[in-house]
Scaffold this motif. Sequence first.
Motif, short mmCIF file in Angstrom:
data_model
loop_
_atom_site.label_atom_id
_atom_site.label_comp_id
_atom_site.label_asym_id
_atom_site.label_seq_id
_atom_site.Cartn_x
_atom_site.Cartn_y
_atom_site.Cartn_z
N GLU A 1 -9.59 -32.20 -20.02
CA GLU A 1 -10.63 -32.86 -20.79
C GLU A 1 -11.97 -32.20 -20.47
O GLU A 1 -12.20 -31.77 -19.34
CB GLU A 1 -10.71 -34.35 -20.43
CG GLU A 1 -9.52 -35.17 -20.88
CD GLU A 1 -9.69 -36.65 -20.54
OE1 GLU A 1 -10.61 -36.96 -19.75
OE2 GLU A 1 -8.92 -37.46 -21.07
N SER B 1 -9.54 -35.58 -32.84
CA SER B 1 -8.54 -36.63 -32.73
C SER B 1 -7.88 -36.56 -31.36
O SER B 1 -7.37 -35.50 -30.96
CB SER B 1 -7.48 -36.48 -33.82
OG SER B 1 -6.32 -37.20 -33.52
N ASN B 2 -7.85 -37.68 -30.65
CA ASN B 2 -7.26 -37.70 -29.31
C ASN B 2 -5.77 -37.38 -29.36
O ASN B 2 -5.25 -36.64 -28.52
CB ASN B 2 -7.48 -39.06 -28.66
CG ASN B 2 -7.23 -39.03 -27.16
OD1 ASN B 2 -7.69 -38.15 -26.46
ND2 ASN B 2 -6.48 -40.00 -26.68
N ASP C 1 -5.27 -33.73 -29.97
CA ASP C 1 -5.67 -32.99 -28.78
C ASP C 1 -4.54 -32.96 -27.76
O ASP C 1 -4.27 -31.93 -27.14
CB ASP C 1 -6.92 -33.65 -28.19
CG ASP C 1 -7.82 -32.64 -27.49
OD1 ASP C 1 -7.89 -31.50 -27.97
OD2 ASP C 1 -8.43 -33.00 -26.48
N TRP C 2 -3.87 -34.09 -27.58
CA TRP C 2 -2.71 -34.14 -26.69
C TRP C 2 -1.60 -33.24 -27.23
O TRP C 2 -0.94 -32.53 -26.46
CB TRP C 2 -2.20 -35.57 -26.56
CG TRP C 2 -2.90 -36.39 -25.54
CD1 TRP C 2 -3.87 -37.33 -25.74
CD2 TRP C 2 -2.69 -36.35 -24.12
NE1 TRP C 2 -4.28 -37.87 -24.55
CE2 TRP C 2 -3.57 -37.30 -23.53
CE3 TRP C 2 -1.85 -35.62 -23.28
CZ2 TRP C 2 -3.63 -37.53 -22.15
CZ3 TRP C 2 -1.90 -35.84 -21.91
CH2 TRP C 2 -2.78 -36.79 -21.35
#
Length: 426
Positions: A74, A225-226, A229-230
Amino acid sequence: MSVTKEMAQTLFDLFLVFSKKVAIESHKYIGSHNRITGYDKYPVINMIFPKDNPEYLKYYQEIPFLTHDIPRYELREFPKERIQYGAIFNGYSDDKLNIKVIDGFNDLLEYISNTPELEKLLVEDNRTDSIQYRLKSMASGIVERYLYSINATHLIPEDLENQLKPFIAETLLRYIDTTLKIDICVPVCLATFEDETIKLAEQVEIVRIPDHIQKSRKQACTYESNNEDWLAACATHMIVLHGYHFKNDEYTSINTVTRNYHAYPLHLIDDIMAVIRTVTGYTIGYEQILSLPIGWIDGFCADLTPIYGAKSHFVNAREIEKFWMQLPISFINSKQAQEIQRLYSVVLSCDGDKRKGNLSFALKRLNRCMLRDEDDDMAIDATIGLESLLSGVRKARLLILFLIECLLYLLMSIAMCTLLRSVGRQ
């Protein structure tokens, strides 16, 4: 107009003299300041479940992302325990170094201003007033990277000039070289490989992503977008295409090329993805296409490996909707890797052969099929792909058999899913 060797050498020598003076002032600055902070964000690994805590051991056995030890970074504040060397020039402090007043800056400015060939390369949007900003950025970047490379303190090394030379060369080549060499790197999402390296062709391979690339690609290419991103982080290996370059004919060439996924050889990347899908049947994809500079540098962040990225969206949309704990990660063993190598050699032998064009068409349909989020769309693509293969059964028989098997499997899976949904509704 082109830059001659004499011009390049003079420019290098002037930068060496000036960068040495800036570096010496930087060492003095470090010695006189207890805290040096700036604005840069830095990738820090996300440790939701600390691995050394027995309480979380079961998660490392149950959650694929943790089982395969995939790092996820992050962007956070720069680590407080480290010196942020870039802040010497662009930090919070009111007394940060002003490069423009250091002896040697005006010599550089005068030489470039009187050399149209160089001035043209360093001017942004035909604005001659941008040269001073460019020189300041280049010189501070050279010294900053040098400081990170030695974890600098107030002590000045005896071989300061030799330490600076490679950073000057990389910085200048970005502007004066007519072609900039790159390796193209494509992290393969939702799969991990047993083998560290899988050689597909002379300049094509699949390799385990080194830790420094895992870390740097977060800074190079981040999704808003989380979930996505993952998903982009969910990769242990990457496809590497060696021997590429782009023309450095405009100031904005780097941004134009490296940040636009359409500028990359998508047909080659997708052929490799299709072969992996054919052999495994796995729902893999890719969310980033990265350019790794060879011998040159543009922008960078602290001590991270310079790498420039383009966002892409070539993973099934169903996977993007999943929470990170639910992301499936498939295992590709050595035997499957050998099949991937064998089938990719067949694909290469068909490349450019119009008589075998149905194979290329079928591979495209397979990729589309795997990326569809609606069952009927998947079925249509699979059926079209099968039809194209059956129209040329004598061509590249091994690959055709694998593709037919894969597409039939997909059709059966789609039919079964549709049936189960129908039963569920009733």
